[in-house]
Design an enzyme around this catalytic site. Structure first.
Site: not given
Length: 325
Positions: A58-59, A103, A152, A211
């Site tokens: 997402k980032t 975020d 999320t 990640r």
């Protein structure tokens, strides 16, 4: 492995263009259209909501949106915004077309939500100079900007605020083949030699999350460097996974603990998430957002109205893991 060739920097792993972003081809394709349209119309891109598990990009997508638009990328975390004034200073410093990335968006306080809704809709903010009978309400105009929000837990965002987003993308857990490509791409950037089999093993153990895959690759580099290995092969990956407590099926210690609690304390279920959390020692939200998605994807656990149930495959794999412990 030549350590002089390997400088492991987290930013080095981030894709530098939409062409380099691996996964979600439909999302990338649509995003290209929306960005090109905004540039042609010389107007800010519609606000974007990115929904998905932690670590799914997402980032990185938010950064790429700003880069493709040719604007500044400004990032803040929702938990750090406790009152409207915290947001005001950021909004008033935005330049035309800037991307404001927020975020953990679902954790915005309600008072901040109300200010942000008006800012997103009308590009203005109302600021009260003083309270009481002498208070003044000042309206400040903002430069047009784009909010890219990551969450999320979209259900925790109020409906009025969600309606301000013209673009919503849902990012799911990745399949092993896509994760394998991500591992190989990262290894190439680091000038690290890794076999195709090894990249596949890392992908399998990455819980569907880039990640985690990249973090595992870094750990493999650590073990290979200390062992004076020139290549990350299946042998070094297998040895390293054992040392890290990760089963070849991809189950991590936290996954195994979840499955064991469900089996040993609830005879396979059903069991509520709060009951499971009380025995694993985790927060219910952690189990729901971090642990469960992978177990559900792999078909090891199912959710029912009465609670979580361990599937036959979950029982079989748990037995296999426990035999090898």
């Amino acid at each position: 492995m030549d350590k002089d060739k390997v400088f492991v920097n987290g930013d080095l792993f981030r894709p530098t263009s939409l062409d380099e972003f691996i996964g979600f081809p439909d999302v990338i394709s649509n995003l290209r259209v929306f960005i090109k349209s905004a540039i042609k119309r010389k107007s800010p891109l519609d606000h974007v909501l990115l929904v998905g598990p932690p670590g799914t990009g997402k980032t990185s997508l938010a950064r790429l949106i700003a880069k493709e638009l040719g604007t500044n990328f400004v990032a803040i975390n929702a938990p750090a915004i406790s009152k409207p004034a915290d947001l005001l200073s950021t909004l008033t410093n935005l330049k035309s077309g800037d991307v404001l990335f927020i975020d953990e968006f679902h954790r915005l306080p309600k008072s901040v939500e109300e200010v942000l809704m008006v800012a997103m809709e009308d590009f203005v903010v109302d600021y009260v100079v003083e309270s009481g009978p002498y208070g003044q309400n000042i309206r400040i105009s903002l430069m047009p900007f784009t909010v890219v929000a990551a969450t999320t837990r979209p259900a925790l965002i109020s409906s009025p605020l969600r309606s301000r987003f013209g673009i919503t993308f849902s990012l799911s857990l990745y399949d092993d083949e896509t994760l394998k490509q991500i591992v190989q791409q990262a290894a190439d950037k680091l000038n690290v030699f890794i076999t195709e089999e090894s990249a596949g093993l890392i992908a399998t153990c990455s819980r569907g999350t880039p990640r985690i895959a990249l973090n595992l690759l870094k750990r493999m580099i650590d073990f290979a460097t200390v062992s004076n290995r020139k290549i990350i092969d299946a042998e070094i990956v297998g040895e390293s996974l054992k040392k890290l407590g990760i089963h070849k099926s991809g189950l991590h210690k936290a996954d195994i603990k979840f499955l064991r609690v469900l089996m040993e304390h609830f005879d396979g279920g059903p069991a509520g998430i709060n009951a499971i959390a009380s025995l694993t020692g985790d927060e219910p939200a952690t189990l729901e957002e971090v642990i469960e998605p992978f177990l559900l994807q792999k078909g090891l656990v199912v959710r029912t109205p009465r609670g979580r149930i361990l599937t036959d495959e979950g029982k079989r794999l748990l037995q296999e893991v426990q035999k090898g412990m």
